[in-house]
Design an enzyme around this catalytic site. Structure first.
Site, PDB file in Angstrom:
ATOM      1  NE  ARG A  75      -5.717  70.392 143.072  1.00 30.48           N
ATOM      2  CZ  ARG A  75      -4.725  71.257 142.974  1.00 30.48           C
ATOM      3  NH1 ARG A  75      -4.788  72.421 143.613  1.00 30.48           N
ATOM      4  NH2 ARG A  75      -3.633  70.972 142.274  1.00 30.48           N
ATOM      5  NE  ARG A  85      -0.157  72.119 116.969  1.00 27.77           N
ATOM      6  CZ  ARG A  85       0.732  71.250 116.512  1.00 27.77           C
ATOM      7  NH1 ARG A  85       1.048  70.183 117.222  1.00 27.77           N
ATOM      8  NH2 ARG A  85       1.304  71.438 115.334  1.00 27.77           N
ATOM      9  CD1 TRP A 108      -8.110  67.674 136.775  1.00 24.10           C
ATOM     10  CD2 TRP A 108      -9.795  69.143 136.882  1.00 24.10           C
ATOM     11  NE1 TRP A 108      -9.283  66.961 136.758  1.00 24.10           N
ATOM     12  CE2 TRP A 108     -10.322  67.838 136.821  1.00 24.10           C
ATOM     13  CE3 TRP A 108     -10.655  70.233 136.931  1.00 24.10           C
ATOM     14  CZ2 TRP A 108     -11.703  67.592 136.834  1.00 24.10           C
ATOM     15  CZ3 TRP A 108     -12.023  69.988 136.941  1.00 24.10           C
ATOM     16  CH2 TRP A 108     -12.535  68.683 136.904  1.00 24.10           C
ATOM     17  CB  ILE A 109      -3.299  69.005 133.918  1.00 26.12           C
ATOM     18  CG1 ILE A 109      -2.975  67.892 132.897  1.00 26.12           C
ATOM     19  CG2 ILE A 109      -2.168  69.998 134.034  1.00 26.12           C
ATOM     20  CD1 ILE A 109      -4.135  67.027 132.554  1.00 26.12           C
ATOM     21  NE  ARG A 110       0.859  71.252 140.712  1.00 28.66           N
ATOM     22  CZ  ARG A 110       2.197  71.298 140.711  1.00 28.66           C
ATOM     23  NH1 ARG A 110       2.836  71.766 139.646  1.00 28.66           N
ATOM     24  NH2 ARG A 110       2.885  70.885 141.737  1.00 28.66           N
ATOM     25  CB  THR A 121      -4.579  47.244 145.750  1.00 23.43           C
ATOM     26  OG1 THR A 121      -3.208  47.565 145.985  1.00 23.43           O
ATOM     27  CG2 THR A 121      -4.684  46.512 144.419  1.00 23.43           C
ATOM     28  CG  ASP A 141      -7.237  54.552 140.442  1.00 21.06           C
ATOM     29  OD1 ASP A 141      -7.356  55.008 141.589  1.00 21.06           O
ATOM     30  OD2 ASP A 141      -6.136  54.459 139.869  1.00 21.06           O
ATOM     31  CG  LEU A 142     -13.099  55.181 144.572  1.00 17.31           C
ATOM     32  CD1 LEU A 142     -13.871  56.474 144.324  1.00 17.31           C
ATOM     33  CD2 LEU A 142     -14.036  54.073 145.053  1.00 17.31           C
ATOM     34  NE  ARG A 147       3.358  63.904 137.859  1.00 16.17           N
ATOM     35  CZ  ARG A 147       3.561  64.595 138.980  1.00 16.17           C
ATOM     36  NH1 ARG A 147       3.138  65.847 139.069  1.00 16.17           N
ATOM     37  NH2 ARG A 147       4.189  64.055 139.999  1.00 16.17           N
TER      38      ARG A 147
END
Length: 307
Positions: free
Chosen positions: A206, A111, A97-99, A76, A195-196, A101
């Protein structure tokens, strides 16, 4: 007791302020830069000690507390720090990367806007072989001669795909449809706020040697160039306890105790009972858990009992 008239000032980090907005180049045309941030090592300490006021101001004690928190997985306090990045990344890398969440994301929209006219290109000596023992990994490189042919065809393919895209746009095709055949090597951009605590989780996965090369380059820049400036005490603890640390399962510890006591037979018995020593055609069958343990033994310079 806190003075009710006290005005709290925004925490700032000079080392990070000095690179705000600076683009750190990644791959051939990608980048990472910091847009904004909140908190620092000091904020982590403040959050951890909130129950009994400001507490000590000694840097040595702050360092000890942060290391204790990270070592014992008190997450926390690290969530009190946040950072916002602007990144340019190939779409196939962005899919990985977007995995993660646990962040707030706003990506460039093809678009609404014309797709970014840039695609990641591969140098002739950077084409990797498929790994034999890892279905989602790579190992070693193809020859530069073969790579040269592949790189030349890559450029032709990317240019042709872009030409088709432009033709569709100029013909009046909707952007949301015109984009559908753009290659995954096309760069996209996004704002990414995290957040960190969750950022360190991203980096630990990664920046690992088993991660794909492309996303590893981004993780290394974020960690070594940015987080190390932003929260240096936390970064030091992260490198000591998580990135360069080694964890052992209960099974591994049992085998390790047998090895340490000189009881090779017991080590073999335990490993066999765990299903690590099954054989196919008189050769040890692939077992991910055993292989990972062997890597730890090699790191410690300990002879593998079944080798």
């Amino acid at each position: 007791m806190e003075n009710k008239d006290e005005i709290l000032e925004r925490v700032s980090v000079k080392e990070l302020d000095s690179i705000l907005g600076k683009k750190f180049k990644v791959l051939d045309d990608g980048f990472v830069r910091v847009v904004d941030y909140m908190g620092s090592d000091e904020s982590i300490v403040q959050a951890a000690r909130v129950s009994y006021g400001k507490g000590t101001k000694k840097v040595s004690e702050d360092r000890g507390l942060i290391r204790y928190l990270l070592r014992n997985q008190h997450t926390t306090p690290f969530e009190m720090c946040e950072i916002k990045f602007h990144v340019r990344v190939p779409m196939d890398t962005w899919r990985q990367w977007i995995r993660h969440r646990t962040a707030n994301v706003n990506e460039y929209s093809t678009r609404y806007s014309i797709a970014i006219d840039a695609s990641q290109k591969t140098d002739p000596d950077k084409w990797r072989y498929q790994a034999k023992d890892n279905k989602q990994g790579s190992e070693g490189f193809l020859s530069a001669e073969v790579g040269k042919i592949l790189s030349e065809k890559e450029i032709k393919f990317q240019n042709y795909a872009r030409e088709i895209y432009k033709e569709r746009i100029e013909a009046g095709v909707a952007r949301e449809q015109a984009r559908k055949d753009l290659p995954l090597s096309t760069y996209t951009e996004a704002y990414w706020k995290i957040d960190l605590h969750n950022l360190l989780r991203f980096i630990s996965l990664r920046m690992d040697s088993h991660a794909q090369y492309e996303i590893r380059q981004y993780a290394e820049v974020i960690g070594k160039e940015i987080v190390a400036r932003w929260c240096p005490i936390t970064w030091e603890a992260f490198m000591d306890y998580i990135y360069n640390g080694v964890k052992f399962s209960a099974l591994e510890l049992n085998v390790l105790k047998a090895i340490n006591s000189g009881d090779k037979e017991e080590a073999l018995r335990l490993a066999d009972s765990y299903g690590w020593l099954k054989k196919i055609n008189d050769r040890l069958a692939k077992n991910r858990e055993r292989i990972e343990f062997e890597e730890k033994l090699n790191l410690l310079g300990i002879k593998i009992p079944w080798a």
